[in-house]
Design an enzyme around this catalytic site. Structure first.
Site, PDB file in Angstrom:
ATOM      1  N   ASP A  98       0.842  -1.193   0.000  1.00 36.59           N
ATOM      2  CA  ASP A  98       0.000   0.000   0.000  1.00 36.59           C
ATOM      3  C   ASP A  98       0.873   1.236   0.000  1.00 36.59           C
ATOM      4  O   ASP A  98       2.019   1.203   0.453  1.00 36.59           O
ATOM      5  CB  ASP A  98      -0.934   0.012   1.215  1.00 36.59           C
ATOM      6  CG  ASP A  98      -2.181   0.872   0.988  1.00 36.59           C
ATOM      7  OD1 ASP A  98      -2.377   1.359  -0.154  1.00 36.59           O
ATOM      8  OD2 ASP A  98      -2.949   1.066   1.931  1.00 36.59           O
ATOM      9  N   GLY A  99       0.325   2.299  -0.528  1.00 36.61           N
ATOM     10  CA  GLY A  99       0.990   3.585  -0.539  1.00 36.61           C
ATOM     11  C   GLY A  99       0.075   4.631   0.061  1.00 36.61           C
ATOM     12  O   GLY A  99      -1.142   4.479   0.066  1.00 36.61           O
ATOM     13  N   GLU A 146       2.276   3.702  -4.070  1.00 32.68           N
ATOM     14  CA  GLU A 146       1.665   2.403  -4.380  1.00 32.68           C
ATOM     15  C   GLU A 146       2.642   1.560  -5.197  1.00 32.68           C
ATOM     16  O   GLU A 146       2.850   0.376  -4.915  1.00 32.68           O
ATOM     17  CB  GLU A 146       0.361   2.583  -5.156  1.00 32.68           C
ATOM     18  CG  GLU A 146      -0.751   3.273  -4.404  1.00 32.68           C
ATOM     19  CD  GLU A 146      -1.493   2.382  -3.420  1.00 32.68           C
ATOM     20  OE1 GLU A 146      -1.122   1.205  -3.233  1.00 32.68           O
ATOM     21  OE2 GLU A 146      -2.474   2.882  -2.834  1.00 32.68           O
ATOM     22  N   ASP A 200      -4.475  -2.485  -3.324  1.00 32.13           N
ATOM     23  CA  ASP A 200      -5.738  -1.782  -3.513  1.00 32.13           C
ATOM     24  C   ASP A 200      -5.589  -0.677  -4.564  1.00 32.13           C
ATOM     25  O   ASP A 200      -6.466   0.148  -4.747  1.00 32.13           O
ATOM     26  CB  ASP A 200      -6.284  -1.224  -2.192  1.00 32.13           C
ATOM     27  CG  ASP A 200      -5.371  -0.232  -1.517  1.00 32.13           C
ATOM     28  OD1 ASP A 200      -4.413   0.256  -2.158  1.00 32.13           O
ATOM     29  OD2 ASP A 200      -5.601   0.071  -0.331  1.00 32.13           O
ATOM     30  N   HIS A 243      -9.524  -0.444   2.658  1.00 29.57           N
ATOM     31  CA  HIS A 243     -10.313  -0.072   3.842  1.00 29.57           C
ATOM     32  C   HIS A 243     -11.601  -0.887   3.938  1.00 29.57           C
ATOM     33  O   HIS A 243     -12.658  -0.367   4.290  1.00 29.57           O
ATOM     34  CB  HIS A 243     -10.606   1.432   3.836  1.00 29.57           C
ATOM     35  CG  HIS A 243      -9.374   2.252   3.635  1.00 29.57           C
ATOM     36  ND1 HIS A 243      -8.409   2.410   4.614  1.00 29.57           N
ATOM     37  CD2 HIS A 243      -8.914   2.931   2.550  1.00 29.57           C
ATOM     38  CE1 HIS A 243      -7.436   3.162   4.141  1.00 29.57           C
ATOM     39  NE2 HIS A 243      -7.715   3.490   2.892  1.00 29.57           N
ATOM     40  N   ASP A 287      -1.585  -0.507   4.938  1.00 28.18           N
ATOM     41  CA  ASP A 287      -2.014   0.893   4.987  1.00 28.18           C
ATOM     42  C   ASP A 287      -1.492   1.572   6.257  1.00 28.18           C
ATOM     43  O   ASP A 287      -0.976   2.695   6.207  1.00 28.18           O
ATOM     44  CB  ASP A 287      -3.538   0.978   4.922  1.00 28.18           C
ATOM     45  CG  ASP A 287      -4.036   2.408   5.042  1.00 28.18           C
ATOM     46  OD1 ASP A 287      -3.795   3.199   4.102  1.00 28.18           O
ATOM     47  OD2 ASP A 287      -4.660   2.744   6.071  1.00 28.18           O
TER      48      ASP A 287
END
Length: 160
Positions: free
Chosen positions: A8-9, A48, A71, A121, A131
């Site tokens: 994740d970024g 990301e 994501d 999320h 995240d």
């Protein structure tokens, strides 16, 4: 498949301070490791992509099979729909983040990589953890320079 990654970024502003979070797991050996880093000025898409690059760079054996959960539609679609290979043929002309895409492709070609998009999320334990560490990195006092982004800003400014 024994190796999976969650990536994740994060960017606090876009552009703004940002960070990536990478989790690698060997499901056969039950080993899990995490990496993160914050940058003083970057974008969400760069982070990301950086998270994925880090996951691939950490693999020690060539031709390792890895499934990457992200994501990021930007990253997942660019690879799975093969857009990035067309961008590469055109020298990334008009595309953002060519420095990172080139770095990604070097690592990508060393392994057997597949992507799985996951909704962000949405309660996925490891996506949520990726995240958390990305956001923590973006909020840390240990922010480094995203040279690819900042150099491009300087060039775009026309000042030098």
């Amino acid at each position: 498949m024994a190796i999976i990654a969650y990536t994740d970024g994060s960017s606090l502003g876009n552009p703004g301070p940002g960070g990536y979070g990478t989790i690698l797991m060997d499901t056969e050996k039950l080993v899990k490791k995490e990496w993160s880093q914050g940058y003083r000025l970057t974008t969400n898409n760069r982070m990301e992509l950086m998270a994925v690059i880090v996951a691939l760079e950490k693999l020690k054996k060539p031709k390792t099979e890895i499934r990457i959960y992200t994501d990021s539609k930007y990253v997942c679609d660019a690879v799975e729909k093969k857009w990035v290979f067309g961008w590469e043929k055109k020298g990334f002309k008009g595309k953002k983040n060519p420095d990172l895409w080139q770095k990604f492709l070097i690592q990508y070609r060393k392994h057997k990589v597949s992507f799985q998009w996951v909704k962000g999320h949405a309660g996925n334990e490891f996506n949520e953890r990726a995240d958390q560490i990305a956001v923590a990195a973006a909020n840390s006092n240990n922010l480094i320079i995203d040279h690819g982004f900042e150099n491009n800003l300087a060039e775009d400014s026309g000042l030098f």
